[in-house]
Write an enzyme that holds these catalytic residues in place. Structure first.
Site, mmCIF file in Angstrom:
data_model
loop_
_atom_site.group_PDB
_atom_site.id
_atom_site.type_symbol
_atom_site.label_atom_id
_atom_site.label_comp_id
_atom_site.label_asym_id
_atom_site.label_seq_id
_atom_site.Cartn_x
_atom_site.Cartn_y
_atom_site.Cartn_z
ATOM 1 N N SER A 1 -11.642 12.615 -35.559
ATOM 2 C CA SER A 1 -11.631 13.434 -36.682
ATOM 3 C C SER A 1 -10.296 14.572 -36.348
ATOM 4 O O SER A 1 -9.284 14.020 -36.155
ATOM 5 C CB SER A 1 -12.813 14.502 -36.815
ATOM 6 O OG SER A 1 -12.822 15.408 -38.003
ATOM 7 N N ASP B 1 -15.187 10.128 -41.814
ATOM 8 C CA ASP B 1 -15.022 10.815 -40.603
ATOM 9 C C ASP B 1 -15.622 10.280 -39.375
ATOM 10 O O ASP B 1 -17.057 9.972 -39.554
ATOM 11 C CB ASP B 1 -15.398 12.424 -40.890
ATOM 12 C CG ASP B 1 -15.050 13.228 -39.692
ATOM 13 O OD1 ASP B 1 -15.405 13.184 -38.638
ATOM 14 O OD2 ASP B 1 -13.989 14.111 -39.959
#
Length: 592
Positions: free
Chosen positions: A350, A465
């Site tokens: 991320s 993510d």
């Protein structure tokens, strides 16, 4: 073989390295009771299912553990090198061998039969404790640190374009090894080919440092012997040369599916002041490469990186997710380099992927890092990007366009420093590690927070993510040849209780903000959404952090997931906290 081999200083040193301090009487008894066995390349120490329960200690050479399956198929579990025990589980549990073990080069072991082991333990109970401690540590290590097999001692070097002189590169590497206090010995056709095979073997084993065996297309028989003796093969090539499979590669059968095959590193040689690599992936066509390394002529960081990797002293940096808090990663990276810590491998999830890859793409150049920090903040990538909330609140176009503007069509394998990022494959509910492929696409997948950004399609699979499954991808870093891992988390794992009994209404929260009383300290909707998604990976993070050299949990209280307007403050916090961590690191444990 020397008849006194089992009493040599070398063997005593091996046992002391494995078990620590041993009484002289115990040390002598182990050496006297043990039987020295010599195995040739391809010879099995034992087979899976064998009832044998002897304990073996590797005195020299290298073995490979194999899980054999029906139909003559097998899976390599790992390599076992000098100073490691083999077969301790069968000894302790009295069960058949759980795997086969084969010598992948000429090797020597010390065999202790079960009755001899029990006899030694009866007189010296501490011996059992020392062996048990090693087994427990190896079990703990195998959970995550599967890469920590004994480092290579004999390295076969093949210059694919033999007409090209690479002396300038090799001399620089030799000097770097000397600075690391690693002794190296170079064996080539002219100096050693006429020696008897046993003499060559003795020359290799008696040298305490690294042995480089120089292969040549003009001397294929010598090169074949080099591969037999090698633990690792390094292919050196001019980056801009023809990427065809060369005759020496075919002759040595480097890429067949053979249990004796050695790991292969591809060393890509670039000229001084080389431009950013392009189309590195062409070198993987037809080859099975375990690791590729870019190396610019006379470029200090590249020379040092290659030497650290081969000397088993490489450093890996792992960065966690956390939105705009990721600016702190850039500050931490600047602090690392200011303190003399160079990064050999980088991985992130991320925000860790976005900011870490930005630093890696910038070749850790401070001016470039500062430029992208300010430029991305000024671009307000999380502002005015809302869309019809059918699959996400934001369209992700501003972020996507910015990453594309920065990195263009660069592939991850083109980065000067080997880098990876992690996403969650939504289509099959698994973790996906991206270490090759179009960089901007892989980064977009890693930062696609569910509900905030839309999923990213890669190979007809939806990706979101990486923090959903692994917000600090330490485990992935263990697959690289690293010795020291530094992990930086943007999310605190400790309990954070609130100071109220019921969640306040939106009206109360708004009134609290307007009056400035700060009665209710409650995270915003973005933080709640993101942190809820990553709760599952926090337990994994808690387990993994114990195995790293430096684990730093940054204190970024009061900074929101979208507070990119405070980027300078966030960068500084990352810098200050990393510098403080390094300043307070015990001097005797410093590895940089």
């Amino acid at each position: 073989m020397n008849p006194n081999f089992n009493h040599s200083l070398h063997n005593r040193a091996i046992l002391l390295r494995l078990f620590g301090t041993l009484e002289e009487e115990l040390l002598n008894q182990i050496l006297e009771k043990g039987k020295v066995m010599e195995l040739d390349t391809g010879e099995y120490l034992f087979h899976q299912g064998d009832p044998d329960s002897s304990l073996y200690i590797v005195l020299s050479g290298r073995f490979r553990a194999l899980a054999e399956q029906e139909g003559d198929t097998w899976h390599a579990l790992g390599d076992i090198g000098e100073g490691e025990p083999i077969g301790e589980f069968a000894l302790f549990l009295g069960e058949p061998r759980s795997a086969s073990v084969v010598a992948i080069r000429k090797s020597i072991v010390l065999e202790l039969k079960e009755k001899d082991y029990l006899g030694i333990v009866a007189k010296h109970p501490a011996f059992s404790t020392k062996l048990t401690r090693f087994v427990v540590n190896r079990l703990r290590r195998n959970t995550l640190q599967q890469h920590l097999e004994t480092s290579a001692k004999n390295i076969a070097v093949i210059n694919l374009q033999s007409e090209n002189d690479i002396t300038d590169y090799t001399e620089a590497i030799k000097a770097q090894f000397e600075s690391l206090n690693v002794s190296i010995q170079i064996l080539d056709h002219d100096s050693h080919a006429k020696m008897a095979l046993q003499d060559i073997y003795d020359t290799l084993e008696q040298h305490e440092g690294l042995n480089f065996l120089v292969c040549s297309g003009e001397n294929l028989e010598w090169s074949r012997q080099c591969i037999i003796y090698a633990d690792l093969v390094v292919l050196a090539t001019d980056f801009y040369a023809d990427n065809r499979i060369y005759e020496i590669e075919r002759h040595l059968d480097l890429y067949s599916n053979n249990i004796l095959n050695k790991k292969i590193y591809l060393l890509l040689l670039h000229p001084e002041e080389a431009k950013f690599p392009e189309n590195t992936r062409r070198w993987f066509e037809g080859r099975k490469i375990d690791l590729h390394i870019h190396y610019r002529k006379n470029h200090g960081p590249d020379i040092r990186r290659f030497a650290r990797i081969l000397a088993n002293k490489a450093i890996g940096l792992v960065l966690g997710g956390g939105g705009a808090k990721g600016f702190a990663h850039l500050g931490a990276i600047k602090a690392l380099y200011d303190m003399g810590v160079e990064i050999d491998f980088l991985g992130g999830t991320s925000a860790g992927a976005l900011y870490g890859m930005t630093a890696s793409f910038s070749d850790f150049n401070r001016e470039k890092i500062d430029f992208y920090s300010q430029d991305s903040a000024n671009s307000k990538l999380t502002r005015n990007d809302f869309t019809v909330p059918l699959i996400s609140f934001m369209s992700g176009k501003k972020m996507s366009n910015y990453i594309k503007k920065m990195m263009g069509n660069t592939y991850l394998e083109d980065f000067w420093v080997a880098s990876y990022c992690v996403s969650t494959n939504y289509s099959n509910a698994s973790t996906k590690v991206h270490d090759r492929g179009l960089a901007r696409k892989q980064i977009e997948a890693s930062i696609a927070i569910p509900g905030i950004y839309p999923p990213v399609v890669i190979d007809r699979q939806l990706h979101v993510d990486g923090g959903v499954v692994d917000n600090l991808p330490i485990e992935t870093m263990y697959k690289y040849p690293v010795k020291h891992i530094i992990a930086i988390s943007l999310t605190q794992l400790k309990s954070q209780p609130v100071e109220f009994d019921e969640t306040p209404s939106p009206k109360k929260i708004l009134l609290n903000k307007l009056t400035g009383k700060k009665k209710y300290r409650i995270p915003g909707i973005t933080s709640i959404l993101v942190n809820s998604l990553t709760l599952n990976s926090r337990q994994k993070q808690e387990m993994a952090k114990s195995g790293v050299e430096i684990y730093l949990e940054l204190d970024l209280k009061g900074i929101g997931m979208l507070d990119d307007t405070r980027w300078k403050e966030i960068v500084q916090k990352g810098y200050d906290q990393m510098k403080a961590a390094l300043d307070n690191y015990p001097p005797e444990q410093k590895f940089w």
